[in-house]
Design an enzyme around this catalytic site. Structure first.
Site, PDB file in Angstrom:
ATOM      1  N   ARG A   1     -34.514  37.495 -70.539  1.00  0.00           N
ATOM      2  CA  ARG A   1     -35.100  36.260 -70.009  1.00  0.00           C
ATOM      3  C   ARG A   1     -34.161  35.719 -68.941  1.00  0.00           C
ATOM      4  O   ARG A   1     -32.931  35.834 -69.059  1.00  0.00           O
ATOM      5  CB  ARG A   1     -35.279  35.215 -71.118  1.00  0.00           C
ATOM      6  CG  ARG A   1     -36.453  35.486 -72.051  1.00  0.00           C
ATOM      7  CD  ARG A   1     -37.785  35.254 -71.354  1.00  0.00           C
ATOM      8  NE  ARG A   1     -38.932  35.373 -72.252  1.00  0.00           N
ATOM      9  CZ  ARG A   1     -39.648  36.463 -72.419  1.00  0.00           C
ATOM     10  NH1 ARG A   1     -39.316  37.575 -71.765  1.00  0.00           N
ATOM     11  NH2 ARG A   1     -40.695  36.474 -73.233  1.00  0.00           N
TER      12      ARG A   1
ATOM     13  N   VAL B   1     -33.119  42.232 -68.252  1.00  0.00           N
ATOM     14  CA  VAL B   1     -34.518  42.507 -68.564  1.00  0.00           C
ATOM     15  C   VAL B   1     -34.951  41.674 -69.777  1.00  0.00           C
ATOM     16  O   VAL B   1     -35.974  41.955 -70.398  1.00  0.00           O
ATOM     17  CB  VAL B   1     -34.745  44.012 -68.844  1.00  0.00           C
ATOM     18  CG1 VAL B   1     -34.596  44.821 -67.577  1.00  0.00           C
ATOM     19  CG2 VAL B   1     -33.797  44.527 -69.932  1.00  0.00           C
TER      20      VAL B   1
ATOM     21  N   HIS C   1     -40.749  40.851 -63.178  1.00  0.00           N
ATOM     22  CA  HIS C   1     -40.959  40.798 -64.636  1.00  0.00           C
ATOM     23  C   HIS C   1     -41.942  41.890 -65.080  1.00  0.00           C
ATOM     24  O   HIS C   1     -42.963  41.625 -65.705  1.00  0.00           O
ATOM     25  CB  HIS C   1     -41.465  39.416 -65.066  1.00  0.00           C
ATOM     26  CG  HIS C   1     -41.189  39.122 -66.512  1.00  0.00           C
ATOM     27  ND1 HIS C   1     -40.965  37.864 -66.989  1.00  0.00           N
ATOM     28  CD2 HIS C   1     -41.111  39.937 -67.600  1.00  0.00           C
ATOM     29  CE1 HIS C   1     -40.752  37.895 -68.299  1.00  0.00           C
ATOM     30  NE2 HIS C   1     -40.836  39.164 -68.685  1.00  0.00           N
TER      31      HIS C   1
ATOM     32  N   ASP D   1     -34.937  41.559 -63.435  1.00  0.00           N
ATOM     33  CA  ASP D   1     -36.381  41.636 -63.639  1.00  0.00           C
ATOM     34  C   ASP D   1     -36.968  40.311 -64.118  1.00  0.00           C
ATOM     35  O   ASP D   1     -38.184  40.142 -64.121  1.00  0.00           O
ATOM     36  CB  ASP D   1     -36.698  42.735 -64.661  1.00  0.00           C
ATOM     37  CG  ASP D   1     -38.182  42.972 -64.824  1.00  0.00           C
ATOM     38  OD1 ASP D   1     -38.849  43.227 -63.806  1.00  0.00           O
ATOM     39  OD2 ASP D   1     -38.683  42.889 -65.969  1.00  0.00           O
TER      40      ASP D   1
ATOM     41  N   GLU E   1     -40.431  31.715 -62.518  1.00  0.00           N
ATOM     42  CA  GLU E   1     -41.197  32.867 -62.068  1.00  0.00           C
ATOM     43  C   GLU E   1     -42.567  32.425 -61.577  1.00  0.00           C
ATOM     44  O   GLU E   1     -43.221  31.623 -62.256  1.00  0.00           O
ATOM     45  CB  GLU E   1     -41.337  33.884 -63.207  1.00  0.00           C
ATOM     46  CG  GLU E   1     -39.990  34.459 -63.642  1.00  0.00           C
ATOM     47  CD  GLU E   1     -40.101  35.481 -64.771  1.00  0.00           C
ATOM     48  OE1 GLU E   1     -41.236  35.718 -65.268  1.00  0.00           O
ATOM     49  OE2 GLU E   1     -39.058  36.032 -65.164  1.00  0.00           O
TER      50      GLU E   1
END
Length: 323
Positions: free
Chosen positions: A232, A230, A280, A256, A261
């Site tokens: 990077r 959670v 994210h 996440d 992304e």
């Protein structure tokens, strides 16, 4: 600060923070998107990065002739920091504290989902399959939390509350830490991951943490262990992680954040049944934008009063120091 009212540039993408009517009463405010930042930044005293993933500041840095303060509406500042900013006298603050509890709860949710095989139950429900099986308990399971800042500490406290045993990984090794007990140095992670059932990545992205979890670290984990990220995406070597998950080197992962992304459709992670993927969102619990706005309004009031700002980032370290 300007002789009259301070000039604030707000870099945004979609919606604006709801505190802006209050701010407009005390400052000249310029609202811009990334393409317009170069024309708005000259003469500005302060910059609010409401578009917190933008890297546009470096592109317009030569035009920032009066800038004294940048506030980032996020906990991580890795998208912002560059050499010119680090070497300048511009103060950077972030939104530390807003995401602590939501991310800690998200980590606990990921641990429970994997321990109780909730994805497997959903697949069987979808297929109309009744299949009894055993699941894991989490009390007395060992969790290694990589990142000992405020989010890591809140996560440690929550996982301890459900009976898990916690250790940490940080810049320097220490013992008798109030939340982690033992904290191992980042350089020693490969030698300690094998003792833990869950490895939770919450560290900020810096030169020291980029690629911290590589193929050798993954190989040192228990075959039954799970990884939760959670922090990077770049904390992990993504290709090595996909290989480790597909080959059974580790049992599973809840992810996440990713190096790119949105996660590309071609990523093999999408197709692995032992992976939980989210977009994210671990810190984005209902009301998060309002809390970010309130924190900026507080800090702006401090700025105009000449008071000490909250959450001042050490630009060399890349995060707010302190536990």
């Amino acid at each position: 600060m300007s002789a009259a009212r301070p000039v604030l540039v707000v870099l945004y993408k979609d919606d604006l923070p709801d505190c802006m009517p209050l701010i407009e009463a005390a400052a000249e405010v310029r609202y811009v998107r990334a393409a317009e930042l170069a024309t708005a930044i000259p003469g500005a005293d302060a910059l609010l990065l409401w578009d917190f993933f933008s890297s546009a500041v470096e592109d317009v840095w030569a035009h920032a002739d009066s800038l004294r303060w940048i506030h980032v509406a996020a906990a991580g500042v890795d998208k912002l920091l560059f050499d010119g900013l680090r070497q300048s006298g511009v103060v950077v603050t972030n939104s530390r504290g807003i995401f602590d509890r939501p991310i800690a709860e998200f980590v606990l949710g990921g641990i429970l989902a994997m321990a109780k095989d909730l994805p497997g139950s959903l697949r069987r429900q979808r297929d109309g399959v009744w299949e009894h099986r055993e699941t894991d308990r989490i009390d007395n399971a060992n969790a290694l939390i990589v990142g000992t800042g405020s989010i890591g500490r809140e996560t440690a406290r929550l996982l301890r509350a459900v009976g898990m045993r916690i250790e940490g990984v940080g810049r320097t090794a220490r013992t008798n830490d109030a939340d982690f007990g033992t904290v191992h140095a980042s350089a020693d992670i490969e030698s300690v991951v094998g003792e833990h059932d869950y490895v939770v990545l919450i560290a900020p992205l810096t030169d020291a943490t980029r690629g911290l979890v590589d193929a050798s670290v993954l190989a040192a984990m228990k075959p039954s262990a799970r990884l939760i990220n959670v922090g990077r995406g770049e904390l992990v070597h993504e290709g090595a992680l996909a290989d480790a998950l597909s080959q059974g080197v580790i049992a599973g992962a809840a992810l996440d954040v990713f190096s790119t992304e949105p996660l590309p459709a071609t990523s093999p992670l999408w197709r692995l049944e032992n992976v939980l993927i989210s977009a994210h969102l671990s810190g984005d619990a209902a009301g998060w934008l309002e809390r970010l706005s309130a924190l900026f309004a507080d800090n702006f009031g401090r700025y105009t009063a000449g008071a000490e700002l909250l959450n001042v980032v050490d630009k060399e370290l890349g995060f707010v120091p302190g536990g």
